[in-house]
Design an enzyme around this catalytic site. Structure first.
Site: not given
Length: 333
Positions: A197, A220, A272, A275, A298, A307
């Site tokens: 990020r 995050k 973003h 990313r 994630h 994706y």
């Protein structure tokens, strides 16, 4: 526990059976009466007597928000923004008695709110308010159930994930190299090389750059993430500084360059997009979806699966096993 002077008299504010029991707040005209009341109910609580007459829960929605923040919310990375949003939400709902707040009230508020904001905004508010009730219930600070539990979120279409093609990447990097400072260039390169990020790359510290990898901390998710990088890039980064932050804040500089290059991006994906670009090209070049999950950090594979359609062989069987393909195969026999 405390007794304090308020406009209408003296307020008793205490927890007779401890912080996880009922909270009692009463106002008396005389301080001496307030003191006697406090001593009485605190004695009853200490003795384990029946406190059912004190269980008239008069907490309002804002009271729950503050209690949630005190016991849990302050530990979140986004604590200031989250509690600010919740306070605003509670006021927008009219700050009702929490015990009497219903799903119907939320649905009516939502219907009006959808005339002003996007569905995603409403769904975020839904998540935040649900978490307040759930967390207080988990901590035995809320015995009246969660009125949001059975309410569904507003259904939304999946947001388009923009990404840069090879030509756009080359133009972007060439343009950034020509800037007065190379901070923005290196932040962009780190994002494109690791899927980081923007905030993770921009706040990177020299001590977190190894010989052939970068260690991202304060992410995050709160988990440390290590991603390999080209040794030449690592060398260039280490040469900038031995300790401390490697870059200044360059968000506005990046936004200016994107505008100058007239690169059109989906709303809300300014930085973003880097990313997304990493993840998209990773899959297009034959990368493994499980490896991508680890690189991006994630917690759920569901997020990474956005994706999957970039993989060269994604759903390739559709061309082999559809009814027209099968009937053609039969005709050739």
């Amino acid at each position: 526990m405390a007794i304090k002077k308020v406009k209408t008299g003296w307020q008793v504010d205490c927890w007779p059976t401890g912080r996880y029991g009922p909270r009692v707040r009463r106002i008396f005209k005389q301080q001496s009466v307030a003191k006697r009341f406090e001593a009485k109910i605190m004695g009853q609580g200490a003795a384990g007597e029946d406190m059912s007459d004190l269980r008239s829960d008069k907490r309002r929605l804002l009271d729950l928000v503050e209690q949630w923040y005190e016991h849990h919310g302050h530990t979140l990375k986004s604590a200031p923004d989250r509690v600010r949003s919740l306070r605003k939400l509670a006021n927008a709902l009219g700050n009702p008695l929490a015990k009497k707040f219903t799903a119907q009230q939320w649905v009516e508020y939502r219907a009006q709110r959808l005339k002003e904001v996007k569905a995603n905004t409403i769904n975020h508010e839904h998540t935040y308010l649900t978490a307040v009730f759930s967390e207080l219930e988990r901590l035995s600070l809320w015995p009246h159930g969660n009125p949001m539990q059975k309410v569904r979120k507003v259904r939304t279409d999946e947001t388009e994930k923009g990404y840069l093609d090879s030509y756009q990447i080359a133009r972007l990097l060439d343009h950034l190299r020509a800037q007065e400072t190379d901070d923005c260039y290196y932040i962009t390169v780190i994002c494109l090389s690791t899927g980081a990020r923007w905030g993770e790359a921009q706040t990177l510290r020299a001590e977190n750059v190894r010989k052939d990898r970068i260690v991202f901390v304060g992410t995050k998710s709160g988990k440390t993430r290590t991603v390999p990088i080209d040794p030449d890039l690592a060398k260039q980064l280490r040469q900038r500084r031995k300790l401390g932050r490697l870059f200044g804040n360059r968000y506005k500089a990046f936004a200016r360059v994107i505008k100058e290059l007239k690169i059109e991006l989906p709303e809300g994906q300014l930085t973003h997009v880097l990313r997304h670009t990493f993840a998209s090209h990773f899959m297009m070049n034959g990368g493994n979806i499980l490896v991508l999950q680890q690189i991006l950090g994630h917690q759920s594979i569901t997020m990474t699966m956005r994706y999957a359609h970039f993989a060269p062989d994604h759903l390739e069987e559709a061309t082999k096993y559809n009814p027209l393909a099968m009937s053609t195969a039969v005709d050739t026999l």
